[in-house]
Design a protein around this motif. Structure first.
Motif, PDB file in Angstrom:
ATOM      1  N   ASN A  35       0.785  -1.230   0.000  1.00 42.53           N
ATOM      2  CA  ASN A  35       0.000   0.000   0.000  1.00 42.53           C
ATOM      3  C   ASN A  35       0.817   1.281   0.000  1.00 42.53           C
ATOM      4  N   GLY A  36       2.030   1.191   0.481  1.00 49.31           N
ATOM      5  CA  GLY A  36       2.790   2.409   0.668  1.00 49.31           C
ATOM      6  C   GLY A  36       3.879   2.651  -0.350  1.00 49.31           C
ATOM      7  N   GLY A  37       4.184   1.667  -1.162  1.00 48.22           N
ATOM      8  CA  GLY A  37       5.205   1.874  -2.168  1.00 48.22           C
ATOM      9  C   GLY A  37       6.627   1.665  -1.683  1.00 48.22           C
ATOM     10  N   ILE A  38       6.804   1.052  -0.506  1.00 50.66           N
ATOM     11  CA  ILE A  38       8.149   0.772  -0.009  1.00 50.66           C
ATOM     12  C   ILE A  38       8.794  -0.291  -0.898  1.00 50.66           C
ATOM     13  N   ARG A  39      10.073  -0.097  -1.244  1.00 51.24           N
ATOM     14  CA  ARG A  39      10.753  -1.017  -2.160  1.00 51.24           C
ATOM     15  C   ARG A  39      11.832  -1.849  -1.496  1.00 51.24           C
ATOM     16  N   GLY A  40      12.253  -1.492  -0.286  1.00 54.69           N
ATOM     17  CA  GLY A  40      13.303  -2.235   0.387  1.00 54.69           C
ATOM     18  C   GLY A  40      13.411  -1.840   1.845  1.00 54.69           C
ATOM     19  N   VAL A  41      14.300  -2.559   2.546  1.00 51.96           N
ATOM     20  CA  VAL A  41      14.481  -2.337   3.975  1.00 51.96           C
ATOM     21  C   VAL A  41      15.967  -2.362   4.284  1.00 51.96           C
ATOM     22  N   LEU A  42      16.380  -1.470   5.159  1.00 52.12           N
ATOM     23  CA  LEU A  42      17.761  -1.439   5.632  1.00 52.12           C
ATOM     24  C   LEU A  42      17.789  -1.737   7.119  1.00 52.12           C
ATOM     25  N   SER A  43      18.874  -2.328   7.571  1.00 50.17           N
ATOM     26  CA  SER A  43      19.049  -2.537   8.994  1.00 50.17           C
ATOM     27  C   SER A  43      20.498  -2.271   9.344  1.00 50.17           C
ATOM     28  N   ASN A  44      20.706  -1.684  10.491  1.00 48.61           N
ATOM     29  CA  ASN A  44      22.050  -1.444  10.983  1.00 48.61           C
ATOM     30  C   ASN A  44      22.699  -2.794  11.270  1.00 48.61           C
ATOM     31  N   PHE A  45      23.893  -3.024  10.736  1.00 52.85           N
ATOM     32  CA  PHE A  45      24.552  -4.316  10.903  1.00 52.85           C
ATOM     33  C   PHE A  45      24.773  -4.653  12.369  1.00 52.85           C
ATOM     34  N   GLN A  46      25.167  -3.663  13.158  1.00 49.01           N
ATOM     35  CA  GLN A  46      25.416  -3.924  14.573  1.00 49.01           C
ATOM     36  C   GLN A  46      24.130  -4.341  15.290  1.00 49.01           C
ATOM     37  N   SER A  47      23.007  -3.734  14.930  1.00 50.12           N
ATOM     38  CA  SER A  47      21.726  -4.113  15.538  1.00 50.12           C
ATOM     39  C   SER A  47      21.353  -5.536  15.165  1.00 50.12           C
ATOM     40  N   LEU A  48      21.541  -5.895  13.915  1.00 45.67           N
ATOM     41  CA  LEU A  48      21.240  -7.253  13.469  1.00 45.67           C
ATOM     42  C   LEU A  48      22.155  -8.262  14.145  1.00 45.67           C
ATOM     43  N   GLN A  49      23.429  -7.936  14.221  1.00 46.70           N
ATOM     44  CA  GLN A  49      24.393  -8.824  14.879  1.00 46.70           C
ATOM     45  C   GLN A  49      24.025  -9.024  16.350  1.00 46.70           C
ATOM     46  N   ALA A  50      23.656  -7.953  17.029  1.00 49.89           N
ATOM     47  CA  ALA A  50      23.271  -8.054  18.437  1.00 49.89           C
ATOM     48  C   ALA A  50      22.021  -8.920  18.600  1.00 49.89           C
TER      49      ALA A  50
END
Length: 78
Positions: A35-50
């Motif tokens: 519905n919103g037209g979002i095409r991708g997602v990012l995540s901080n590597f340190q947050s994902l690693q934690a």
């Protein structure tokens, strides 16, 4: 048509930053995409690693490994 969809028509892709796992479980991410037209997602590597080191994803990884092992077995791979 919302602003994000208008940007997409002009060849621009809008990505969400600071991804949260709950978005996938609750369906919010899919709604953003549909519905919103979002095409991708990012995540901080340190947050994902934690998150990974903190055992948040252990169940998901175990299910994935089991499914992968079973599919390989059914396909004749060991």
């Amino acid at each position: 048509m919302n602003l994000l969809q208008s940007l997409r028509r002009w060849g621009r892709s809008v990505w969400l930053d600071d991804f949260e796992r709950s978005w996938t479980i609750g369906g919010q991410l899919q709604r953003y995409i549909d519905n919103g037209g979002i095409r991708g997602v990012l995540s901080n590597f340190q947050s994902l690693q934690a998150a990974i080191e903190g055992k948040k994803y252990d169940r998901d990884f175990n299910v994935y490994s089991c499914c992968t092992w079973l599919l390989n077995l059914l396909r004749g791979h060991r």
